[in-house]
Design a protein around this motif. Structure first.
Motif, PDB file in Angstrom:
ATOM      1  N   LEU A 117     110.762  -8.758 -82.855  1.00  0.00           N
ATOM      2  CA  LEU A 117     110.914  -9.928 -83.704  1.00  0.00           C
ATOM      3  C   LEU A 117     109.603 -10.696 -83.730  1.00  0.00           C
ATOM      4  O   LEU A 117     108.943 -10.831 -82.693  1.00  0.00           O
ATOM      5  N   LEU A 118     109.249 -11.211 -84.889  1.00  0.00           N
ATOM      6  CA  LEU A 118     108.134 -12.140 -85.007  1.00  0.00           C
ATOM      7  C   LEU A 118     108.769 -13.521 -85.035  1.00  0.00           C
ATOM      8  O   LEU A 118     109.362 -13.922 -86.035  1.00  0.00           O
ATOM      9  N   LEU A 119     108.691 -14.214 -83.912  1.00  0.00           N
ATOM     10  CA  LEU A 119     109.332 -15.521 -83.786  1.00  0.00           C
ATOM     11  C   LEU A 119     108.371 -16.626 -84.191  1.00  0.00           C
ATOM     12  O   LEU A 119     107.230 -16.671 -83.729  1.00  0.00           O
ATOM     13  N   ASN A 120     108.854 -17.506 -85.039  1.00  0.00           N
ATOM     14  CA  ASN A 120     108.153 -18.731 -85.357  1.00  0.00           C
ATOM     15  C   ASN A 120     108.841 -19.805 -84.517  1.00  0.00           C
ATOM     16  O   ASN A 120     109.943 -20.241 -84.842  1.00  0.00           O
ATOM     17  N   LEU A 121     108.226 -20.192 -83.416  1.00  0.00           N
ATOM     18  CA  LEU A 121     108.818 -21.154 -82.485  1.00  0.00           C
ATOM     19  C   LEU A 121     108.309 -22.549 -82.819  1.00  0.00           C
ATOM     20  O   LEU A 121     107.098 -22.783 -82.867  1.00  0.00           O
ATOM     21  N   ARG A 122     109.240 -23.467 -83.049  1.00  0.00           N
ATOM     22  CA  ARG A 122     108.897 -24.815 -83.518  1.00  0.00           C
ATOM     23  C   ARG A 122     109.471 -25.860 -82.577  1.00  0.00           C
ATOM     24  O   ARG A 122     110.651 -25.818 -82.239  1.00  0.00           O
ATOM     25  N   LEU A 123     108.628 -26.790 -82.157  1.00  0.00           N
ATOM     26  CA  LEU A 123     109.088 -27.955 -81.407  1.00  0.00           C
ATOM     27  C   LEU A 123     109.776 -28.870 -82.409  1.00  0.00           C
ATOM     28  O   LEU A 123     109.172 -29.282 -83.397  1.00  0.00           O
ATOM     29  N   ILE A 124     111.047 -29.162 -82.195  1.00  0.00           N
ATOM     30  CA  ILE A 124     111.851 -29.867 -83.201  1.00  0.00           C
ATOM     31  C   ILE A 124     111.199 -31.174 -83.637  1.00  0.00           C
ATOM     32  O   ILE A 124     111.137 -31.482 -84.824  1.00  0.00           O
ATOM     33  N   THR A 125     110.681 -31.937 -82.698  1.00  0.00           N
ATOM     34  CA  THR A 125     110.096 -33.242 -83.019  1.00  0.00           C
ATOM     35  C   THR A 125     108.918 -33.113 -83.980  1.00  0.00           C
ATOM     36  O   THR A 125     108.722 -33.971 -84.840  1.00  0.00           O
ATOM     37  N   PHE A 126     108.148 -32.056 -83.865  1.00  0.00           N
ATOM     38  CA  PHE A 126     106.953 -31.881 -84.689  1.00  0.00           C
ATOM     39  C   PHE A 126     107.085 -30.706 -85.650  1.00  0.00           C
ATOM     40  O   PHE A 126     106.094 -30.056 -85.986  1.00  0.00           O
ATOM     41  N   ASP A 127     108.283 -30.436 -86.107  1.00  0.00           N
ATOM     42  CA  ASP A 127     108.509 -29.319 -87.013  1.00  0.00           C
ATOM     43  C   ASP A 127     107.781 -29.493 -88.334  1.00  0.00           C
ATOM     44  O   ASP A 127     107.283 -28.533 -88.907  1.00  0.00           O
ATOM     45  N   ASN A 128     107.691 -30.721 -88.836  1.00  0.00           N
ATOM     46  CA  ASN A 128     107.068 -30.966 -90.140  1.00  0.00           C
ATOM     47  C   ASN A 128     105.548 -31.016 -90.077  1.00  0.00           C
ATOM     48  O   ASN A 128     104.896 -31.071 -91.107  1.00  0.00           O
ATOM     49  N   VAL A 129     104.975 -31.006 -88.892  1.00  0.00           N
ATOM     50  CA  VAL A 129     103.521 -31.035 -88.747  1.00  0.00           C
ATOM     51  C   VAL A 129     102.988 -29.614 -88.915  1.00  0.00           C
ATOM     52  O   VAL A 129     103.477 -28.681 -88.281  1.00  0.00           O
ATOM     53  N   LYS A 130     101.984 -29.458 -89.789  1.00  0.00           N
ATOM     54  CA  LYS A 130     101.458 -28.114 -90.061  1.00  0.00           C
ATOM     55  C   LYS A 130     100.799 -27.483 -88.850  1.00  0.00           C
ATOM     56  O   LYS A 130     101.036 -26.341 -88.518  1.00  0.00           O
ATOM     57  N   CYS A 131      99.916 -28.219 -88.204  1.00  0.00           N
ATOM     58  CA  CYS A 131      99.156 -27.648 -87.105  1.00  0.00           C
ATOM     59  C   CYS A 131      99.423 -28.458 -85.836  1.00  0.00           C
ATOM     60  O   CYS A 131      98.799 -29.499 -85.618  1.00  0.00           O
ATOM     61  N   HIS A 132     100.355 -27.993 -85.045  1.00  0.00           N
ATOM     62  CA  HIS A 132     100.687 -28.649 -83.780  1.00  0.00           C
ATOM     63  C   HIS A 132     100.700 -27.584 -82.695  1.00  0.00           C
ATOM     64  O   HIS A 132     101.212 -26.481 -82.911  1.00  0.00           O
ATOM     65  N   PRO A 133     100.136 -27.879 -81.512  1.00  0.00           N
ATOM     66  CA  PRO A 133     100.096 -26.851 -80.465  1.00  0.00           C
ATOM     67  C   PRO A 133     101.472 -26.418 -79.967  1.00  0.00           C
ATOM     68  O   PRO A 133     101.603 -25.355 -79.365  1.00  0.00           O
ATOM     69  N   GLY A 134     102.506 -27.196 -80.257  1.00  0.00           N
ATOM     70  CA  GLY A 134     103.857 -26.823 -79.859  1.00  0.00           C
ATOM     71  C   GLY A 134     104.526 -25.861 -80.819  1.00  0.00           C
ATOM     72  O   GLY A 134     105.579 -25.312 -80.527  1.00  0.00           O
ATOM     73  N   ASN A 135     103.917 -25.646 -81.986  1.00  0.00           N
ATOM     74  CA  ASN A 135     104.448 -24.718 -82.980  1.00  0.00           C
ATOM     75  C   ASN A 135     103.565 -23.476 -82.991  1.00  0.00           C
ATOM     76  O   ASN A 135     102.365 -23.568 -83.251  1.00  0.00           O
ATOM     77  N   PHE A 136     104.152 -22.321 -82.715  1.00  0.00           N
ATOM     78  CA  PHE A 136     103.364 -21.094 -82.641  1.00  0.00           C
ATOM     79  C   PHE A 136     104.237 -19.897 -82.961  1.00  0.00           C
ATOM     80  O   PHE A 136     105.456 -20.007 -83.030  1.00  0.00           O
ATOM     81  N   GLU A 137     103.597 -18.753 -83.176  1.00  0.00           N
ATOM     82  CA  GLU A 137     104.298 -17.496 -83.445  1.00  0.00           C
ATOM     83  C   GLU A 137     104.011 -16.514 -82.329  1.00  0.00           C
ATOM     84  O   GLU A 137     102.917 -16.516 -81.752  1.00  0.00           O
ATOM     85  N   GLU A 138     105.000 -15.671 -82.041  1.00  0.00           N
ATOM     86  CA  GLU A 138     104.828 -14.650 -81.019  1.00  0.00           C
ATOM     87  C   GLU A 138     105.735 -13.468 -81.333  1.00  0.00           C
ATOM     88  O   GLU A 138     106.870 -13.642 -81.749  1.00  0.00           O
ATOM     89  N   VAL A 139     105.223 -12.268 -81.143  1.00  0.00           N
ATOM     90  CA  VAL A 139     106.011 -11.048 -81.311  1.00  0.00           C
ATOM     91  C   VAL A 139     106.637 -10.718 -79.963  1.00  0.00           C
ATOM     92  O   VAL A 139     105.944 -10.643 -78.947  1.00  0.00           O
ATOM     93  N   VAL A 140     107.958 -10.567 -79.962  1.00  0.00           N
ATOM     94  CA  VAL A 140     108.695 -10.270 -78.729  1.00  0.00           C
ATOM     95  C   VAL A 140     109.684  -9.140 -79.002  1.00  0.00           C
ATOM     96  O   VAL A 140     110.125  -8.948 -80.135  1.00  0.00           O
ATOM     97  N   PRO A 141     110.064  -8.392 -77.962  1.00  0.00           N
ATOM     98  CA  PRO A 141     111.131  -7.405 -78.147  1.00  0.00           C
ATOM     99  C   PRO A 141     112.456  -8.123 -78.363  1.00  0.00           C
ATOM    100  O   PRO A 141     112.693  -9.191 -77.783  1.00  0.00           O
TER     101      PRO A 141
END
Length: 162
Positions: free
Chosen positions: A52-76
């Protein structure tokens, strides 16, 4: 094997290889109409190689385009939710022990992913590693201040005004 193939010696000799053993099992299952078992076998044995290519989003900063809490990661897709929580902590540097992952931004108990289940068990079936399926998950955490001496200090409340 004689039970299934009427004592065929030639086939029994070849059954020593893994492929023939699996073939015998499937022939037996088909003979006795165990289609559900066959479906589950393919679902779960092939899922080891799903991603899965997960788009992980910190709920509080979901609407912010570039936030270090929002990132993508490929996981099994077989990864447990608690392992995903550990990865989020490592990626973002969160020290909180109260981190939850949600299906959506509602904070509802129904949308919380149980830590002991895999993403597959939560309904996220992946794809091949070359083209993993995309999924968006949200997370949030609470900060514990119980052991911070500065925040627990009542210095200003203890002062007497003369």
């Amino acid at each position: 094997f004689e039970l299934f193939f009427d004592g065929s010696q030639a086939l029994q000799k070849h059954c020593k290889s893994y492929l023939y053993r699996i073939t015998l099992i499937f022939i037996f299952l088909l003979r006795y109409k165990c289609h559900r078992f066959i479906f589950n076998f393919f679902l779960y044995t092939s899922s080891i190689y799903r991603f899965l290519l997960l788009n992980l989003r910190l709920i509080t900063f979901d609407n912010v385009k570039c936030h270090p809490g929002n990132f993508e990661e490929v996981v099994p897709s077989s990864i447990k939710v608690y392992s995903l929580i550990k990865r989020i902590r490592e990626q973002v540097g969160i020290e909180s022990t109260q981190l939850n992952i949600f299906r959506d931004k509602t904070y509802s108990q129904e949308s919380v992913l149980p830590p002991g289940q895999s993403l597959e068990e939560c309904g996220f079936i992946g794809g091949p590693e070359e083209s993993p399926f995309h999924a968006k998950l949200y997370y949030d955490y609470s900060v514990e201040f119980s052991d911070c001496p500065i925040l627990n200090c009542d210095h200003y409340f203890g002062l007497r005004h003369h």
